[in-house]
Design an enzyme around this catalytic site. Structure first.
Site, PDB file in Angstrom:
ATOM      1  N   CYS A 185       0.815  -1.236   0.000  1.00 17.93           N
ATOM      2  CA  CYS A 185       0.000   0.000   0.000  1.00 17.93           C
ATOM      3  C   CYS A 185       0.840   1.274   0.000  1.00 17.93           C
ATOM      4  O   CYS A 185       0.465   2.263  -0.647  1.00 17.93           O
ATOM      5  CB  CYS A 185      -0.973  -0.027   1.170  1.00 17.93           C
ATOM      6  SG  CYS A 185      -0.373  -0.887   2.622  1.00 17.93           S
TER       7      CYS A 185
ATOM      8  N   HIS B  21      -2.137   6.295   4.068  1.00 20.35           N
ATOM      9  CA  HIS B  21      -0.676   6.252   4.216  1.00 20.35           C
ATOM     10  C   HIS B  21      -0.080   7.511   3.593  1.00 20.35           C
ATOM     11  O   HIS B  21      -0.384   7.857   2.443  1.00 20.35           O
ATOM     12  CB  HIS B  21      -0.094   5.037   3.484  1.00 20.35           C
ATOM     13  CG  HIS B  21      -0.363   3.720   4.157  1.00 20.35           C
ATOM     14  ND1 HIS B  21      -0.981   3.597   5.376  1.00 20.35           N
ATOM     15  CD2 HIS B  21      -0.064   2.453   3.757  1.00 20.35           C
ATOM     16  CE1 HIS B  21      -1.063   2.309   5.701  1.00 20.35           C
ATOM     17  NE2 HIS B  21      -0.520   1.591   4.739  1.00 20.35           N
TER      18      HIS B  21
HETATM   19  P1  NAP Z   1      -6.382  -9.322   8.333  1.00 18.42           P
HETATM   20  O1  NAP Z   1      -7.331  -8.261   8.770  1.00 18.42           O
HETATM   21  O2  NAP Z   1      -5.519  -9.961   9.361  1.00 18.42           O
HETATM   22  O3  NAP Z   1      -7.220 -10.482   7.555  1.00 18.42           O
HETATM   23  C1  NAP Z   1      -6.632 -11.702   7.179  1.00 18.42           C
HETATM   24  C2  NAP Z   1      -7.663 -12.599   6.467  1.00 18.42           C
HETATM   25  O4  NAP Z   1      -6.997 -13.820   6.103  1.00 18.42           O
HETATM   26  C3  NAP Z   1      -8.875 -12.992   7.316  1.00 18.42           C
HETATM   27  O5  NAP Z   1     -10.033 -13.052   6.517  1.00 18.42           O
HETATM   28  C4  NAP Z   1      -8.521 -14.412   7.798  1.00 18.42           C
HETATM   29  O6  NAP Z   1      -9.677 -15.232   8.032  1.00 18.42           O
HETATM   30  C5  NAP Z   1      -7.774 -14.928   6.583  1.00 18.42           C
HETATM   31  N1  NAP Z   1      -6.900 -16.064   6.956  1.00 18.42           N
HETATM   32  C6  NAP Z   1      -5.948 -16.081   7.925  1.00 18.42           C
HETATM   33  N2  NAP Z   1      -5.393 -17.322   7.992  1.00 18.42           N
HETATM   34  C7  NAP Z   1      -6.026 -18.078   7.064  1.00 18.42           C
HETATM   35  C8  NAP Z   1      -5.900 -19.437   6.636  1.00 18.42           C
HETATM   36  N3  NAP Z   1      -5.040 -20.272   7.219  1.00 18.42           N
HETATM   37  N4  NAP Z   1      -6.695 -19.881   5.618  1.00 18.42           N
HETATM   38  C9  NAP Z   1      -7.594 -19.040   5.023  1.00 18.42           C
HETATM   39  N5  NAP Z   1      -7.762 -17.743   5.392  1.00 18.42           N
HETATM   40  C10 NAP Z   1      -6.973 -17.264   6.382  1.00 18.42           C
HETATM   41  O7  NAP Z   1      -5.366  -8.764   7.218  1.00 18.42           O
HETATM   42  P2  NAP Z   1      -5.566  -7.552   6.129  1.00 18.42           P
HETATM   43  O8  NAP Z   1      -5.009  -6.281   6.625  1.00 18.42           O
HETATM   44  O9  NAP Z   1      -6.972  -7.600   5.651  1.00 18.42           O
HETATM   45  O10 NAP Z   1      -4.564  -8.011   4.977  1.00 18.42           O
HETATM   46  C11 NAP Z   1      -4.887  -9.035   4.040  1.00 18.42           C
HETATM   47  C12 NAP Z   1      -3.780  -9.110   2.989  1.00 18.42           C
HETATM   48  O11 NAP Z   1      -3.721  -7.867   2.283  1.00 18.42           O
HETATM   49  C13 NAP Z   1      -2.382  -9.317   3.585  1.00 18.42           C
HETATM   50  O12 NAP Z   1      -1.640 -10.154   2.744  1.00 18.42           O
HETATM   51  C14 NAP Z   1      -1.817  -7.907   3.645  1.00 18.42           C
HETATM   52  O13 NAP Z   1      -0.422  -7.888   3.628  1.00 18.42           O
HETATM   53  C15 NAP Z   1      -2.403  -7.300   2.374  1.00 18.42           C
HETATM   54  N6  NAP Z   1      -2.552  -5.840   2.354  1.00 18.42           N
HETATM   55  C16 NAP Z   1      -3.138  -5.166   3.372  1.00 18.42           C
HETATM   56  C17 NAP Z   1      -3.296  -3.780   3.282  1.00 18.42           C
HETATM   57  C18 NAP Z   1      -3.951  -2.967   4.380  1.00 18.42           C
HETATM   58  O14 NAP Z   1      -3.957  -1.715   4.258  1.00 18.42           O
HETATM   59  N7  NAP Z   1      -4.516  -3.565   5.429  1.00 18.42           N
HETATM   60  C19 NAP Z   1      -2.878  -3.108   2.144  1.00 18.42           C
HETATM   61  C20 NAP Z   1      -2.280  -3.829   1.094  1.00 18.42           C
HETATM   62  C21 NAP Z   1      -2.140  -5.196   1.224  1.00 18.42           C
HETATM   63  P3  NAP Z   1     -10.241 -15.547   9.539  1.00 18.42           P
HETATM   64  O15 NAP Z   1     -11.022 -14.335   9.970  1.00 18.42           O
HETATM   65  O16 NAP Z   1     -11.116 -16.734   9.335  1.00 18.42           O
HETATM   66  O17 NAP Z   1      -9.053 -15.797  10.412  1.00 18.42           O
END
Ligand code: NAP
Length: 355
Positions: A152, A245
């Site tokens: 991001c 950001h």
């Molecule tokens: P998050 O809030 O921690 O969400 C993670 C998701 O992954 C949840 O839906 C979780 O499901 C699922 N998950 C975790 N372990 C799993 C497994 N073993 N099998 C299947 N699903 C699983 O993280 P986030 O911030 O949304 O980020 C998600 C991705 O986007 C990451 O790779 C991150 O680096 C990327 N990203 C984030 C941002 C940002 O601004 N937040 C920006 C760019 C990229 P449960 O609820 O069932 O555990």
């Protein structure tokens, strides 16, 4: 182009997390796509979406609330377009399984971004990099494919730098970020760690910023991307901001621009014409402020529906040539909104259904 009829069914993997929820919000009422399936970990699978999701912003859309969460398995999820908001610990295997099963995966995870045959796309900047999908399918034997969007913070920096690099050739880029807490997912950074504080470390963030911009601003030729030849040095900081950001950049160029020329180039930039008119494309991908105290996350993160990168504080740099500030919404332009725009571009360029 006319809207696909009926709308294309899409799935969101990692739908319960911060980025997954942003997908669900942004896809409500989308003219081309309809959320048919949500999937998450085994902890959530088999349960109703509204029972396992700690909904963060506004109201949970009723059309999705009652969906049963599926496991992240292509045998259980049928949609041809799959938005992935998966944790990087699992994204590698899961996204490959979906691509092998013929689905187009729009990924937010870091796992495949730097693979030479995987497009890392900001449509206004490098729409043509989608051409890598052909090499990807040939090399991996997949009938589907993976298209990624960038980290991001890299996204905000790359949008601001793209027009300047094209005009003057970036040589050295110094970057310091102030990144919102929503970038750490949900529940993310404990409140007692971040309130009234700045944390000068975000795991694996600086290496991502230091390599992704060159790929995005690189040139596609002969089925491969030749990275842009500039060096990036990054400092990444987590700050007590909810969304948005902020990235401070100092840049040295091959041809030193005057401030007027740099401002003219930034103002004139509208990005690749193929993107114009797509449902998620903002009217302007980049907005240049004259005011000394802008951009600010609270005031400007939602510009263009969260898809416009705001740039300001353009001035001469005593070390390099120019310095300026870029700011954008991390879970929209930097994640879910960027992925949806990538998917719209795939549809417009005839790549959906062509697997
Ligand atoms: P998050 O809030 O921690 O969400 C993670 C998701 O992954 C949840 O839906 C979780 O499901 C699922 N998950 C975790 N372990 C799993 C497994 N073993 N099998 C299947 N699903 C699983 O993280 P986030 O911030 O949304 O980020 C998600 C991705 O986007 C990451 O790779 C991150 O680096 C990327 N990203 C984030 C941002 C940002 O601004 N937040 C920006 C760019 C990229 P449960 O609820 O069932 O555990």
């Amino acid at each position: 182009m006319t809207a696909p009829r009926p709308p294309i069914r899409v799935a969101v993997l990692g739908a319960t997390g911060a980025v997954g929820q942003t997908f669900v919000r942004l896809l409500q009422g989308h003219p081309w796509f309809e959320i048919a399936e949500v999937a998450a970990s085994e902890r959530s699978a088999g349960k109703r979406y509204d029972q396992v999701t700690r909904w963060i912003e506004g109201d949970l859309p009723p059309a999705v609330a009652g969906l049963t969460v599926k496991p992240c398995d292509p045998a259980a999820v049928e949609s041809p377009i799959v938005f992935s908001a998966l944790d990087s610990n699992v994204a590698g295997e899961v996204e490959a399984a979906f691509a092998a099963a013929g689905r187009l995966v729009l990924s937010n995870a870091k796992n495949y971004r730097m693979e030479p045959d995987v497009p890392l796309v900001i449509p206004e900047v490098n729409a043509d990099h989608l051409g890598l999908l052909d090499a990807q399918r040939a090399r991996r034997g997949w009938s589907g494919g993976i298209v990624t969007n960038a980290n991001c913070a890299s996204t905000m920096a790359a949008v601001a730098l793209a027009p300047l690099h094209a005009a003057f050739g970036a040589r050295r880029v110094f970057v310091a970020t102030m990144q919102a807490v929503s970038g750490a997912g949900y529940p993310g950074v404990p409140s007692l760690d971040i309130l009234g504080n700045v944390i000068p470390y975000i795991g694996d963030e600086e290496p991502k910023i230091e390599r992704e911009m060159q790929k995005m601003l690189g040139v596609l030729a002969g089925g491969a991307v030749q990275g842009a030849p500039f060096v990036v040095s990054a400092h990444a900081n987590r700050v007590a901001v909810e969304n948005g950001h902020t990235v401070c950049l100092s840049v040295e160029f091959e041809r030193a621009p005057s401030l007027d020329d740099a401002a003219r180039v930034l103002r004139a930039w509208t990005g690749a014409s193929v993107v114009r008119g797509l449902p998620s494309a903002p009217e302007s991908p980049l907005h240049l402020f004259d005011q000394d105290d802008r951009p600010q996350p609270r005031r400007d993160a939602m510009r263009g529906g969260g898809m416009t990168v705001s740039v300001g504080r353009l001035r001469a740099d005593p070390l390099f040539h120019l310095k300026f500030v870029a700011m954008g919404h991390n879970t929209i332009r930097g994640a879910a909104g960027g992925s949806i725009l990538n998917a719209e571009l795939l549809v417009k360029t005839g790549r959906v259904g062509a697997a």
